[in-house]
Design an enzyme around this catalytic site. Structure first.
Site: not given
Length: 491
Positions: A270, A344
Site C-alpha cells: 500500500k 477475502r
C-alpha cells in the site's frame, strides 16, 4: 469505566457536577425537553437564555450554562436532539446522550434528565451515554478520565422493563467499548497471538468457550488462505473459535470476522498514507468477539459461534507473491493476483470452517474493500448475500440506529474472477470491486443462508467525534449483529 444507574429522584434536586437536559429545535425556536418534572421557573429561565446563547437544539450541539439557584447541580449541559414535532426518536436520544457524555470527560458525577419515559427511551439514552463516554487513553501519559458516574433520571426507573433496557444497554456499551479498545490498540501490541490471548481473557468467567488454532494446527488442518496471508510476518496467524451454546437454543448463527491486525498490503504494498489506519483491519474480528460475549451476557437463547480469522499481512521474505496458487480449507484453489486482497482469503477459510458446523445462517463482517467507502462513505455499511438474511440485517440495523445499505451480487461480474490456472482468482473487475469481493466470498458458503457486511468506511472514524461516535474505532456493526440475534431469539 463509566458506571450508569437509573434513578427515580427529581433531577432538579440532584447534587451533581452536571445536569444534562435535552434541547429540541421547533418551528417556534429551541426549547428544553425533560422526562421528569422540573421547576417551571428554572426551565423558563433556561428557555429564555437559549436565543441569546445561539442554542438551536441541532444534533451534536452541546452548551454549558450555570445551573442557577433552582437547581442543585453545578452546571447544566444542554444537548441537542435535532428538530422535532413531538418527541425525539430513539437514535436522536442516543446521539444527544452520547454528545453530552463526550463533553463530560473529567467529571465525577452527572445526571441525565433527557426524555426517557419508557423502556425503549431508557435503553436509547443509556446506550448513547455509555458509548459517548468512551475514551481511549491507554497510551496517554495524561488525559481527562471519562465521566465516572452517571444517573439516568426517569419515572420508569423502578419498572422491570426499564431495568431490562438498562442491562441490555450496559451489555451493548461494554461490547462497543471493548471492540473499540481492540481496534485502537497499537499493532505493535495487538497481533494474532495477543488477539487470541485477549479473546481468552475476555471470555474468562462467562458461558463462552474459546478454542485457538496456532500455525502448526492451521497447517495440519489445511487452512491455506489464513496461512498464505500470514507468511510474510514474523508473527504467525491464528484462527479463534468463540462459542456460546446455551441449552435449547432457538437457532445457531455463525459469525465470521476478518482479523488482519495490520495490513501493509503485503508485496502488493500500500502507499504509506494508506497504511496509517491499517491497524483497524481487524475490526470485523473484534466486533464478532464482543457480539458473542454480549449475546452470552444477555443469555440469548441462540447459539452463536464466532470465528476470528487473524493474520498480519506483511511483505517479509516468506510472503505470498502475486501469481501464487493456494489451496483453501475446502480444497478450492485460488490464484493470488494481488496480495492486498487478503481479507477475502482469511475469511474464505473461516467461512468454510463455519459452514462445516451446519449453522442456520452465517454472517461475516469485514473492513474489506476501498470500493465500499467510495460507494457509501464513512458512516454507512454495505450488506450482500442471501436475500432474506440480507433483509433481516437491514431491519436489525434500522432498529438499533446503525445503517447498512443492501447491495446486489451481479452474476455478470462473476466471470471476472476466473483464473486460467486455478479454480478462482482473488481479484476481478476493479469497477464494482465491493460486489466482486462479495461474489468471491459467496463461493465458500455453499447453500447456507449468508450475509456479508462490508464496514471498511464506518469501522474507523478519522474525523472529529460526533454523537456517541469517538475518533478511531467505532464498534459499528456490533449493535446490528446483536439485534439480528435478538430477532432470531424472538422468533
Amino acid at each position: 469505566m463509566t458506571d450508569l444507574n437509573l434513578s427515580p429522584k427529581n433531577p432538579a434536586r440532584a447534587h451533581a457536577d452536571a445536569l444534562v437536559l435535552a434541547v429540541a429545535g421547533t418551528d417556534d425556536g429551541a426549547r428544553i425537553l425533560t422526562a421528569e418534572p422540573m421547576p417551571a421557573k428554572a426551565v423558563a429561565a433556561l428557555d429564555t437564555l437559549l436565543p441569546a446563547l445561539g442554542v438551536t437544539g441541532k444534533a451534536d450541539e452541546v452548551v454549558r450554562v450555570p445551573a442557577g439557584e433552582d437547581l442543585a447541580a453545578t452546571v447544566v449541559v444542554l444537548t441537542g436532539v435535532g428538530k422535532v414535532t413531538d418527541r425525539p426518536g430513539l437514535e436522536a436520544l442516543r446521539r444527544a446522550a452520547g454528545a453530552a457524555t463526550r463533553s463530560l470527560a473529567g467529571t465525577e458525577h452527572a445526571v441525565l434528565a433527557l426524555p426517557a419515559e419508557n423502556a425503549a427511551q431508557v435503553g436509547a439514552v443509556a446506550e448513547g451515554a455509555l458509548m459517548g463516554a468512551y475514551r481511549f487513553d491507554h497510551y496517554k501519559t495524561s488525559d481527562p478520565a471519562p465521566v465516572a458516574r452517571l444517573e439516568l433520571a426517569t419515572p420508569a426507573a423502578k419498572t422491570k422493563e426499564a431495568q431490562a433496557a438498562l442491562a441490555r444497554a450496559v451489555a451493548v456499551g461494554d461490547g462497543v467499548r471493548a471492540t473499540r479498545d481492540l481496534i485502537n490498540a497499537s499493532p505493535r501490541h495487538l497481533y494474532p497471538e495477543t488477539f487470541a490471548e485477549a479473546a481468552r481473557a475476555a471470555a474468562a468467567g462467562t458461558d463462552v468457550t474459546v478454542t485457538v488454532l496456532d500455525e502448526q494446527e492451521l497447517v495440519a488442518g489445511g487452512y491455506g488462505g489464513i496461512l498464505a496471508v500470514g507468511m510474510g510476518s514474523a508473527r504467525p496467524p491464528r484462527l479463534v473459535k468463540v462459542d456460546y451454546a446455551p441449552a435449547r437454543a432457538a437457532a445457531h448463527y455463525a459469525l465470521v470476522g476478518k482479523g488482519i491486525t495490520f495490513d501493509s498490503g503485503g508485496l502488493s504494498l500500500k502507499p504509506a498514507k494508506s497504511m496509517e489506519t491499517m491497524k483497524d483491519d481487524m475490526a470485523g474480528a473484534a466486533t464478532v468477539l464482543h457480539t458473542v460475549l454480549a449475546a452470552a451476557a444477555l443469555a440469548l437463547p441462540v447459539r452463536v459461534t464466532g470465528w476470528l480469522a487473524l493474520a498480519e499481512n506483511m511483505p517479509g521474505g516468506g510472503a505470498q507473491r502475486p501469481s501464487d496458487v493456494i489451496t483453501m480449507l475446502d480444497g478450492t484453489t485460488v490464484e493470488v493476483l494481488n496480495t492486498d486482497a487478503e481479507g477475502r482469503l482469511v475469511l474464505a477459510d473461516a467461512l468454510v470452517a463455519a459452514r462445516e458446523e451446519r449453522p442456520d445462517a452465517i454472517v461475516d463482517i469485514a473492513t474489506l474493500t476501498g470500493a465500499q467507502v467510495a460507494a457509501l462513505g464513512t458512516r454507512i455499511g454495505a450488506v450482500m448475500g442471501t436475500e432474506d438474511l440480507r433483509g433481516a440485517v437491514v431491519t436489525a440495523a434500522e432498529a438499533v440506529g446503525e445503517e447498512f445499505w443492501p447491495m446486489p451480487l451481479p452474476e455478470e461480474l462473476r466471470p471476472s474472477l476466473k483464473s486460467s490456472i486455478a479454480d478462482i482468482a482473488n481479484m476481478g473487475d476493479r469497477f464494482g470491486g465491493m460486489l466482486v469481493a462479495g461474489l468471491f466470498l459467496q463461493e465458500f458458503v455453499g447453500d447456507t443462508p449468508w450475509a456479508h457486511l462490508d464496514v471498511a468506511g464506518p469501522a474507523y472514524n478519522e474525523k472529529a467525534p460526533y454523537g456517541y461516535t469517538s475518533k478511531g474505532g467505532t464498534g459499528m456493526g456490533l449493535r446490528t449483529l446483536l439485534g439480528l440475534l435478538e430477532a432470531a431469539a424472538a422468533r
